[in-house]
Scaffold this motif. Structure first.
Motif, short mmCIF file in Angstrom:
data_model
loop_
_atom_site.label_atom_id
_atom_site.label_comp_id
_atom_site.label_asym_id
_atom_site.label_seq_id
_atom_site.Cartn_x
_atom_site.Cartn_y
_atom_site.Cartn_z
N GLN A 116 -29.36 -13.57 -38.78
CA GLN A 116 -30.48 -13.83 -37.89
C GLN A 116 -31.77 -13.23 -38.44
O GLN A 116 -32.84 -13.87 -38.39
N ALA A 117 -31.69 -12.03 -38.95
CA ALA A 117 -32.88 -11.38 -39.51
C ALA A 117 -33.40 -12.15 -40.71
O ALA A 117 -34.61 -12.30 -40.91
N GLN A 118 -32.50 -12.66 -41.53
CA GLN A 118 -32.93 -13.45 -42.69
C GLN A 118 -33.58 -14.75 -42.26
O GLN A 118 -34.57 -15.19 -42.87
N ALA A 119 -33.05 -15.38 -41.18
CA ALA A 119 -33.68 -16.60 -40.66
C ALA A 119 -35.07 -16.29 -40.13
O ALA A 119 -36.04 -17.05 -40.36
N GLY A 120 -35.25 -15.19 -39.41
CA GLY A 120 -36.57 -14.78 -38.92
C GLY A 120 -37.53 -14.52 -40.06
O GLY A 120 -38.72 -14.85 -39.99
N LEU A 121 -37.02 -13.94 -41.15
CA LEU A 121 -37.86 -13.68 -42.32
C LEU A 121 -38.32 -15.00 -42.94
O LEU A 121 -39.50 -15.14 -43.33
N ALA A 122 -37.43 -15.98 -42.97
CA ALA A 122 -37.81 -17.29 -43.52
C ALA A 122 -38.90 -17.94 -42.66
O ALA A 122 -39.88 -18.50 -43.18
N ASP A 123 -38.76 -17.83 -41.32
CA ASP A 123 -39.78 -18.39 -40.43
C ASP A 123 -41.12 -17.68 -40.63
O ASP A 123 -42.20 -18.32 -40.66
N ALA A 124 -41.08 -16.37 -40.75
CA ALA A 124 -42.31 -15.61 -40.93
C ALA A 124 -42.99 -15.97 -42.25
O ALA A 124 -44.22 -16.10 -42.33
N ALA A 215 -53.23 -15.85 -40.95
CA ALA A 215 -52.49 -15.54 -42.18
C ALA A 215 -52.09 -14.06 -42.23
O ALA A 215 -50.98 -13.72 -42.64
N ALA A 216 -53.03 -13.17 -41.81
CA ALA A 216 -52.71 -11.74 -41.79
C ALA A 216 -51.58 -11.45 -40.81
O ALA A 216 -50.67 -10.65 -41.08
N ALA A 217 -51.65 -12.10 -39.63
CA ALA A 217 -50.59 -11.91 -38.64
C ALA A 217 -49.26 -12.41 -39.19
O ALA A 217 -48.20 -11.78 -39.01
N ALA A 218 -49.31 -13.56 -39.92
CA ALA A 218 -48.08 -14.08 -40.51
C ALA A 218 -47.55 -13.13 -41.57
O ALA A 218 -46.33 -12.90 -41.69
N GLY A 219 -48.48 -12.56 -42.36
CA GLY A 219 -48.05 -11.58 -43.36
C GLY A 219 -47.41 -10.37 -42.72
O GLY A 219 -46.40 -9.84 -43.21
#
Length: 451
Positions: A116-124, A215-219
């Motif tokens: 799940q954490a890896q999926a969230g990282l991909a979305d981010a 972009a900063a928020a996404a980063g």
């Protein structure tokens, strides 16, 4: 007549003298003390330290569980031989089984959390990339708006000059009022266009700011997601370690033989008994392929020991033949309670003819004396010497006369006594008939007693 009488007297006295001389040996023999004698012998002697030893196994261990529970089964019994890794007993511990199941479930849950954490990282990361694209688009629009604003400013400047020129022409009467009005209208339109272009530039700048913020928020979301992935991975490692520990503890329920080969010598518990971790002894195992003879050596003899000295062993058990071995190890210190030094002799017991706990008699050969002069029996005597100290001596028959000879003794094994000084080995030593004998007295050797 007188001369004849004197001659007769002289002859009679001479006859008596000759008779006395002839009878003297008989008189001496009749007054000599009858004695028995022995002769010194040459022998190779060995000095030994005699001890009583106990046989111990080369290795032994009590089989003790490392977990608490109930003894489920015992696979062996007294006298059984086992090898390394053989199962000898099993402990039943349901709480450990439940702990293992729980730890494995937690490990699987932690692994799902990592996914799940890896999926969230991909979305981010996708959002960060989208924000970066928006910034690039907004920058392109801003560039375009800047260009439009510049064009509008140029047109405004041109139109303003044209209006000023028309106004001078009107003043000179070279242009009409309608032409001036049209020029001023064109100038107003150019000014409006320039203001609109400037507004578009400001809007484009605002869009860049918003895009950069997104972009900063996404980063930041990517960073947070990476931390989440790392935390989830740490949880997985912890869960796996807990599962491995639980699996190890369950493995402790199986009690196995720790030696290459051993025999069960004692069974202490039976199935159903409660066992406590590191306390309850289930079995005793001994490796008896090699036994060690443990010898307590008195302090006085300990300094005479050396590695490799020959040891003669005899056993009290019927049917066990004497053995010859060598000294394997010597302790470097005395036991304070017994004041003895521990010495050990290793014995090959592959035939299993010896048992731990047996007693044996050990003779450690500490010194050899080749060709020593020895006497047997009670031929050596003790008296007080000139200085009052005890002095040893023997009676020697020499030319029919008894003579005391002082000797220095060496090894005495109870059968023969070593004579270090005083005898050459060729003497005739009186061994019996000593009652009342005096130094210098005549003696008669009884036939058959001289060796």
């Amino acid at each position: 007549m007188l001369q004849i009488h004197l001659r007769s007297i002289v002859l009679h006295q001479l006859a008596l003298l000759f008779l006395a001389v002839a009878l003297a040996p008989t008189a001496m023999c009749q007054g000599a003390q009858r004695v028995s004698v022995i002769r010194p012998e040459r022998a190779d002697l060995v000095e030994s330290v005699n001890l009583v030893g106990t046989l111990e196994p080369i290795a032994s261990a009590d089989v003790v569980p490392r977990v608490t529970g109930y003894l489920g089964s015992v696979s062996v019994d007294v006298g059984d031989r086992v090898r390394r890794g053989d199962l000898v007993a099993q402990v039943s511990a349901p709480d450990l089984d439940a702990a293992l199941t729980r730890a494995e479930a937690q490990s699987r849950a932690a692994e799902a959390g990592v996914s799940q954490a890896q999926a969230g990282l991909a979305d981010a990361k996708a959002s960060r990339d989208e924000g970066a694209a928006d910034v690039r688009v907004a920058q392109a629009i801003l560039t375009s708006r800047h260009h439009q604003a510049q064009m509008a400013a140029v047109l405004e400047e041109v139109q303003e000059k044209e209006t000023q020129r028309t106004r001078r022409l009107v003043e000179q009467g070279a242009a009409t009022a309608e032409q001036l009005e049209a020029s001023e209208g064109a100038l107003a339109s150019a000014q409006a266009a320039r203001r609109t272009a400037d507004s578009e530039v400001d809007i484009a700048k605002a869009r860049i700011g918003a895009a950069e913020a997104r972009a900063a928020a996404a980063g930041a979301s990517v960073t947070s997601a990476q931390v989440g992935v790392e935390a989830a991975a740490a949880l997985v490692e912890a869960a796996r370690a807990a599962a491995a520990e639980a699996r190890t503890r369950v493995g402790f329920c199986q009690l196995v033989c720790p030696f290459e080969e051993a025999v069960v010598t004692t069974r202490h518990l039976h199935p159903g008994a409660h066992v406590s971790a590191n306390q309850s002894t289930v079995l005793t195992l001994m490796d008896t392929r090699t036994l060690r003879v443990v010898l307590p050596v008195p302090e006085g003899d300990s300094v005479r020991l050396a590695m490799g000295q020959s040891v003669q062993l005899s056993f009290r058990a019927a049917g066990v033949a004497p053995l010859e071995a060598s000294l394997s190890r010597i302790s470097g210190a005395l036991d304070r309670s017994t004041r003895t030094v521990r010495a050990e002799v290793d014995l090959d017991n592959s035939a299993q003819s010896l048992r731990p706990g047996m007693f044996c008699t050990a003779a450690i050969q500490v010194r050899s004396i080749p060709g020593a002069i020895v006497l047997s029996g009670g031929a050596v005597h003790t008296r007080s010497g000139p200085d009052g100290e005890p002095q040893t001596y023997v009676w020697v028959a020499q030319g029919g006369i008894a003579k005391q000879v002082v000797v220095t003794l060496g090894l005495d094994d109870g059968i023969v006594t070593e004579i270090q000084e005083g005898l050459s080995g060729s003497e005739t030593v009186i061994s019996a008939g000593l009652s009342g004998l005096r130094d210098g007295a005549a003696v008669e050797i009884v036939e058959g007693d001289s060796k």
